[in-house]
Design a protein around this motif. Structure first.
Motif, short mmCIF file in Angstrom:
data_model
loop_
_atom_site.label_atom_id
_atom_site.label_comp_id
_atom_site.label_asym_id
_atom_site.label_seq_id
_atom_site.Cartn_x
_atom_site.Cartn_y
_atom_site.Cartn_z
N ASP A 1 -2.01 -22.49 -8.06
CA ASP A 1 -3.10 -21.56 -7.75
C ASP A 1 -2.55 -20.18 -7.38
O ASP A 1 -3.08 -19.14 -7.79
N ALA A 2 -1.45 -20.18 -6.61
CA ALA A 2 -0.82 -18.91 -6.23
C ALA A 2 -0.26 -18.20 -7.46
O ALA A 2 -0.37 -16.98 -7.59
N TYR A 3 0.33 -18.98 -8.36
CA TYR A 3 0.88 -18.41 -9.60
C TYR A 3 -0.24 -17.81 -10.43
O TYR A 3 -0.13 -16.68 -10.93
N ASN A 4 -1.33 -18.56 -10.60
CA ASN A 4 -2.45 -18.08 -11.41
C ASN A 4 -3.07 -16.82 -10.81
O ASN A 4 -3.45 -15.90 -11.53
N ALA A 5 -3.17 -16.79 -9.48
CA ALA A 5 -3.73 -15.61 -8.80
C ALA A 5 -2.85 -14.39 -9.03
O ALA A 5 -3.34 -13.29 -9.32
N ALA A 6 -1.53 -14.59 -8.90
CA ALA A 6 -0.60 -13.48 -9.12
C ALA A 6 -0.65 -13.02 -10.58
O ALA A 6 -0.58 -11.82 -10.87
N GLU A 7 -0.81 -13.97 -11.50
CA GLU A 7 -0.90 -13.65 -12.92
C GLU A 7 -2.14 -12.80 -13.20
O GLU A 7 -2.07 -11.80 -13.94
N GLU A 8 -3.27 -13.18 -12.60
CA GLU A 8 -4.50 -12.42 -12.80
C GLU A 8 -4.38 -11.01 -12.25
O GLU A 8 -4.81 -10.04 -12.88
N LYS A 9 -3.79 -10.89 -11.06
CA LYS A 9 -3.61 -9.56 -10.46
C LYS A 9 -2.67 -8.71 -11.30
O LYS A 9 -2.90 -7.51 -11.48
N ALA A 10 -1.61 -9.33 -11.80
CA ALA A 10 -0.66 -8.60 -12.63
C ALA A 10 -1.32 -8.08 -13.91
O ALA A 10 -1.07 -6.95 -14.34
N LYS A 11 -2.17 -8.90 -14.51
CA LYS A 11 -2.89 -8.47 -15.71
C LYS A 11 -3.78 -7.27 -15.40
O LYS A 11 -3.85 -6.31 -16.16
N LYS A 12 -4.48 -7.36 -14.26
CA LYS A 12 -5.39 -6.28 -13.87
C LYS A 12 -4.61 -4.99 -13.60
O LYS A 12 -5.02 -3.90 -14.03
N GLN A 13 -3.47 -5.12 -12.90
CA GLN A 13 -2.68 -3.94 -12.58
C GLN A 13 -2.07 -3.33 -13.84
O GLN A 13 -2.00 -2.10 -13.98
N SER A 14 -1.64 -4.17 -14.77
CA SER A 14 -1.09 -3.66 -16.03
C SER A 14 -2.14 -2.87 -16.79
O SER A 14 -1.86 -1.81 -17.35
N ALA A 15 -3.37 -3.40 -16.81
CA ALA A 15 -4.47 -2.71 -17.50
C ALA A 15 -4.76 -1.37 -16.83
O ALA A 15 -5.02 -0.36 -17.51
N GLU A 16 -4.72 -1.34 -15.49
CA GLU A 16 -4.99 -0.09 -14.76
C GLU A 16 -3.88 0.93 -15.03
O GLU A 16 -4.15 2.13 -15.15
N ILE A 17 -2.65 0.46 -15.13
CA ILE A 17 -1.54 1.36 -15.42
C ILE A 17 -1.70 1.97 -16.82
O ILE A 17 -1.46 3.17 -17.02
N VAL A 18 -2.14 1.17 -17.77
CA VAL A 18 -2.38 1.67 -19.12
C VAL A 18 -3.47 2.75 -19.10
O VAL A 18 -3.33 3.80 -19.75
N GLU A 19 -4.56 2.49 -18.37
CA GLU A 19 -5.64 3.48 -18.28
C GLU A 19 -5.16 4.75 -17.60
O GLU A 19 -5.52 5.87 -18.01
N LEU A 20 -4.35 4.63 -16.56
CA LEU A 20 -3.82 5.81 -15.87
C LEU A 20 -2.90 6.59 -16.80
O LEU A 20 -2.90 7.83 -16.79
N ALA A 21 -2.11 5.88 -17.60
CA ALA A 21 -1.22 6.56 -18.56
C ALA A 21 -2.04 7.38 -19.56
O ALA A 21 -1.67 8.49 -19.92
#
Length: 360
Positions: free
Chosen positions: A72-92
């Motif tokens: 569950d901790a792994y999946n939560a971190a994976e979801e957050k990482a996906k969200k942060q990666s998407a936000e970084i792309v939008e900021l770029a």
């Protein structure tokens, strides 16, 4: 649920659970009586006492539970990482657009400066005294005023764009920092998952074939005992909820995954973990829900057990580390743990924390 899907589910209930899931209270546990022991063939190893295997079973349960928590901790971190990666792309993208806008504004500023240079940069009073045509000067003064206003607007835009770029850069740096933290969290969770599973597999590898068979029997008996206790409360007499249209679709999806292996972190199409199965089932029903069992427990509407209906999710254990889909008649479909497949089980075979409804 369609006739074909209902027939498949009924068959699964019959084959997998026999009478354990659908049996009436007071009769379900009868099928779990230990068979009369057969004499041990001469020269074969004597199976260890049940109490020793019971300790092994409890140890395995603990290891797999800890692996589920880490998953569950792994999946939560994976979801957050996906969200942060998407936000970084939008900021770029915003930074790129801002840089192009700034370049355009600087070109405009350069053009304004060159224009002022061509007029000599004289103050308005001097230009009036030197002009042969005061009317023409006044017209020119109006243009100068417009130019000054345009210049001020241009300066404001340049300053604002530069500030936006700085803000985007700061946000991107913060997201990169969070992404790094989530990557470390994922790595730590992955390591713990692997450690727990390897420890469980090592423990199981020490058992002889007969011991493993007996261990499986003890595991089934423990689940059956818990299910029977749950049924003996008369709970099924109070559960009459009918699946919603989306709930039927979610149950249909889950039913179609029966027999597929449990793999931690997986969300289909060939394998699933517990929350991967439930989240994908509801996504297939057109209603996305959180990825992890803990977030499903936190974010979805809670309903009383007696009010649950097919398609609702049952959350198990005090730490919300496991989730299954209720499919009616006191049964669930879930992805149990490593080494198991998506299967049908009794809804009361594990400690119930509560029930949540995705399409409330």
């Amino acid at each position: 649920m369609g006739t074909g899907k209902r027939g498949l589910l009924t068959a699964a209930l019959t084959v997998v659970c026999a009478v354990t899931v659908l049996a009436a209270p007071g009769t379900a546990f009868a099928s779990a009586r230990t068979p009369t022991p057969t004499p041990t063939p001469s020269g074969s190893a004597t199976p260890p006492p049940s109490k020793d295997l019971e300790k092994v079973r409890e140890k395995l349960d603990g290891l797999y539970h800890d692996a589920a928590v880490a998953t569950d901790a792994y999946n939560a971190a994976e979801e957050k990482a996906k969200k942060q990666s998407a936000e970084i792309v939008e900021l770029a993208k915003k930074i790129d657009a801002g840089q192009r806008k700034l370049a355009r504004l600087k070109d405009q500023a350069g053009a304004a400066a060159r224009s002022q240079y061509r007029t000599g940069g004289l103050p308005p009073t001097a230009q009036f005294l030197l002009s042969d045509d005061p009317g023409q000067f006044l017209d020119g003064a109006g243009l100068v005023l417009q130019g000054q206003r345009a210049t001020n607007k241009l300066i404001t835009e340049v300053t604002g764009t530069q500030q936006d770029l700085q803000d985007y850069a700061d946000d991107a740096a913060a997201q990169w920092k969070k992404l790094d933290a989530e990557s470390k969290a994922k790595a730590a969770a992955k390591k713990k998952i692997q450690q727990q599973i390897e420890a469980a597999q090592k423990l199981e590898s020490k058992l002889e074939k007969k011991e493993k068979e007996r261990l499986d029997q003890l595991e089934r008996q423990a689940a059956l005992k818990a299910q029977t206790k749950w049924l003996d409360t008369g709970i099924l007499d109070r559960i009459h909820g009918k699946a919603s249209a989306q709930g039927e679709k979610a149950v249909g999806f889950a039913t179609g995954q029966l027999g597929k292996p449990y793999v931690w972190g997986a969300e289909g199409p060939d394998s699933f973990d517990c929350s991967g199965l439930t989240s994908q089932a509801w996504a297939a029903a057109g209603h996305p829900i959180p990825r992890t069992s803990q977030e499903q427990w936190k974010q979805l509407k809670h309903v009383d057990v007696k009010d649950m209906r097919p398609g609702d999710l049952i959350i198990y254990f005090d730490d919300a580390s496991h989730v299954a889909m209720y499919v009616g008649d006191g049964a669930i479909i879930h992805a149990p743990r490593p080494g198991r497949t998506v299967t049908v089980a009794g809804a009361g075979s594990m400690p119930i924390l509560g029930v949540v409804r995705p399409d409330a």
